[in-house]
Design an enzyme around this catalytic site. Sequence first.
Site, PDB file in Angstrom:
ATOM      1  N   HIS A 138     -18.678 -26.818 -21.264  1.00  0.00           N
ATOM      2  CA  HIS A 138     -19.132 -26.563 -22.629  1.00  0.00           C
ATOM      3  C   HIS A 138     -17.923 -26.528 -23.545  1.00  0.00           C
ATOM      4  O   HIS A 138     -16.912 -25.902 -23.226  1.00  0.00           O
ATOM      5  CB  HIS A 138     -19.864 -25.219 -22.699  1.00  0.00           C
ATOM      6  CG  HIS A 138     -20.280 -24.855 -24.085  1.00  0.00           C
ATOM      7  ND1 HIS A 138     -21.402 -25.388 -24.683  1.00  0.00           N
ATOM      8  CD2 HIS A 138     -19.707 -24.045 -25.006  1.00  0.00           C
ATOM      9  CE1 HIS A 138     -21.503 -24.909 -25.914  1.00  0.00           C
ATOM     10  NE2 HIS A 138     -20.485 -24.105 -26.139  1.00  0.00           N
ATOM     11  N   ASP A 192     -31.718 -16.433 -28.544  1.00  0.00           N
ATOM     12  CA  ASP A 192     -30.485 -16.895 -29.199  1.00  0.00           C
ATOM     13  C   ASP A 192     -30.808 -17.752 -30.415  1.00  0.00           C
ATOM     14  O   ASP A 192     -30.132 -17.651 -31.444  1.00  0.00           O
ATOM     15  CB  ASP A 192     -29.601 -17.681 -28.225  1.00  0.00           C
ATOM     16  CG  ASP A 192     -28.362 -18.198 -28.943  1.00  0.00           C
ATOM     17  OD1 ASP A 192     -27.554 -17.369 -29.380  1.00  0.00           O
ATOM     18  OD2 ASP A 192     -28.236 -19.425 -29.120  1.00  0.00           O
ATOM     19  N   ARG A 204     -27.873 -14.759 -37.801  1.00  0.00           N
ATOM     20  CA  ARG A 204     -26.428 -14.505 -37.985  1.00  0.00           C
ATOM     21  C   ARG A 204     -25.834 -15.468 -39.002  1.00  0.00           C
ATOM     22  O   ARG A 204     -24.955 -15.103 -39.783  1.00  0.00           O
ATOM     23  CB  ARG A 204     -25.703 -14.648 -36.642  1.00  0.00           C
ATOM     24  CG  ARG A 204     -25.972 -13.481 -35.697  1.00  0.00           C
ATOM     25  CD  ARG A 204     -25.504 -13.810 -34.286  1.00  0.00           C
ATOM     26  NE  ARG A 204     -24.127 -14.225 -34.253  1.00  0.00           N
ATOM     27  CZ  ARG A 204     -23.626 -15.128 -33.389  1.00  0.00           C
ATOM     28  NH1 ARG A 204     -24.397 -15.696 -32.481  1.00  0.00           N
ATOM     29  NH2 ARG A 204     -22.362 -15.457 -33.423  1.00  0.00           N
ATOM     30  N   SER A 223     -23.988 -15.554 -26.987  1.00  0.00           N
ATOM     31  CA  SER A 223     -24.817 -16.679 -27.422  1.00  0.00           C
ATOM     32  C   SER A 223     -24.522 -17.921 -26.575  1.00  0.00           C
ATOM     33  O   SER A 223     -25.431 -18.572 -26.046  1.00  0.00           O
ATOM     34  CB  SER A 223     -24.521 -16.942 -28.913  1.00  0.00           C
ATOM     35  OG  SER A 223     -24.949 -18.207 -29.307  1.00  0.00           O
ATOM     36  N   LYS A 225     -26.995 -19.363 -23.008  1.00  0.00           N
ATOM     37  CA  LYS A 225     -27.562 -20.719 -22.915  1.00  0.00           C
ATOM     38  C   LYS A 225     -27.025 -21.444 -21.687  1.00  0.00           C
ATOM     39  O   LYS A 225     -27.748 -22.130 -20.982  1.00  0.00           O
ATOM     40  CB  LYS A 225     -27.210 -21.524 -24.179  1.00  0.00           C
ATOM     41  CG  LYS A 225     -28.026 -21.098 -25.391  1.00  0.00           C
ATOM     42  CD  LYS A 225     -27.646 -21.868 -26.624  1.00  0.00           C
ATOM     43  CE  LYS A 225     -26.288 -21.500 -27.116  1.00  0.00           C
ATOM     44  NZ  LYS A 225     -26.062 -21.397 -28.533  1.00  0.00           N
TER      45      LYS A 225
HETATM   46  N1  URA Z   1     -21.976 -21.584 -30.706  1.00  0.00           N
HETATM   47  C1  URA Z   1     -23.034 -20.912 -30.208  1.00  0.00           C
HETATM   48  O1  URA Z   1     -23.820 -21.448 -29.439  1.00  0.00           O
HETATM   49  N2  URA Z   1     -23.204 -19.634 -30.601  1.00  0.00           N
HETATM   50  C2  URA Z   1     -22.372 -18.989 -31.440  1.00  0.00           C
HETATM   51  O2  URA Z   1     -22.572 -17.827 -31.729  1.00  0.00           O
HETATM   52  C3  URA Z   1     -21.276 -19.722 -31.951  1.00  0.00           C
HETATM   53  C4  URA Z   1     -21.112 -21.015 -31.555  1.00  0.00           C
END
Ligand code: URA
Length: 433
Positions: A82, A161, A168, A183, A187
């Site tokens: 990622h 999320d 947010r 977050s 995922k």
């Molecule tokens: N990418 C994400 O998936 N979440 C965040 O909070 C910031 C960047």
Amino acid sequence: MRMVDIIEKKRDGHALSEQEIHFFVDGYSKGEIPDYQASALAMAILFRGMEKQEIAHLTEAMMHSGDVIDLSSISGVKVDKHSTGGVGDKTSLVLGPLVSACGAKLAKMSGRGLGHTGGTLDKMESVPGTTVSLTEERFIHQVNDIGIAIMGQTACIDPADKKLYALRDVTGTVESIPLIASSIMSKKLASGADTILLDVKFGSGAFMKTLESAKELATTMVGIGDSLHRDTRAILTDMDEPLGLAVGNALEVKEAIATLQGKGPKDLVDLVTIAGGIMLEQAKLAQTREEGEKRIQEAIASGAGFEKLKQLFASQGGDISYLDHPEKFPLAKRQVEIISDRDGFVTHIDSLAIGVSSMQLGGGRATLDDAIDMSAGILLHKKVGDKVERGDVLAVCHTNKEGCEEVFANVKNAFNLSDEEVATRCIVHDYVC
Ligand code: URA
């Protein structure tokens, strides 16, 4: 339990219990806790922070708010990577085929581009016919069959999320390391891979502006992975200039092809070699990172990585004649050269300005509903450390739009030059294992 007590507890700097964190995540996902209370808690977390254990509980609660993909029917070690997002970041399209060609299984869920950063799914769709909407069954079958599949994240993954991130975004609570880390990791963990490599970027085009803040984020995410028994490692990489030379969807796919054919820019080649070495070590396909790096280099030299890229696109409906003949990708109507008006050495290229300019030329989207022009973007002709003479081309802007004079000026201003010679930048600055 009352949400107001949880908010006050965090406001006063105390750690929340596992039950309190689950109460919040479950209640907010179900719509039982209103946005105003969730945003008050997010703000309290931003100011007060969270302990390691709280972050792990938050991640776990978000991960279980939706489906957790079961990849157990895929044989072998399932690796994942990622990137926290950058400009010109086509790494997945090079690294994925390379590690897969070396025997690792890559079952990857990717995202779309937004704002100044691009997304792997959009880049893939610049090859005509390609689909990134696979059923879970087809996704798993493809990984078993050819060792790699890349698809969009389904709506059923981590709904908590999705809701919290949107909140947010509009309440000034994005820049909190516990919230960013939970977050991203919720995922990734829900996507089911056995190992995760995080490419945490820092610099002008990245979320984290400094190496120190990137290291804090990386250490937090690796800590979450460890506490949930997933082999998680991180590299800290430079985003003080765009990655490679190409920014924009089809332009980046062409650069990915060239890289897999042994003609890639040095920073991208170094990044995929180091990241690939670590991923092969994680998959136990190499004893050490160095041995893994050697295997990645061999997969480039032999063309095995490029063959895997073709298999990936062919399996997902893409017209692979574009990969064999990249000249088939349509070019934008206008290619405007950005010329240097002085001599010097490039000290810095503002990635954020290049990313925003590429978006304004048509290559990205300002909101999720915007259409993308696959041919638009920017090709850099100079990188940090390069010598420049007055009259040299710094970059070429590709666009189908008229006008854009202000964008061209911004691209020129993104290049900082000095009279002093400067060293080229190294791409990987640190590791968190
Ligand atoms: N990418 C994400 O998936 N979440 C965040 O909070 C910031 C960047």
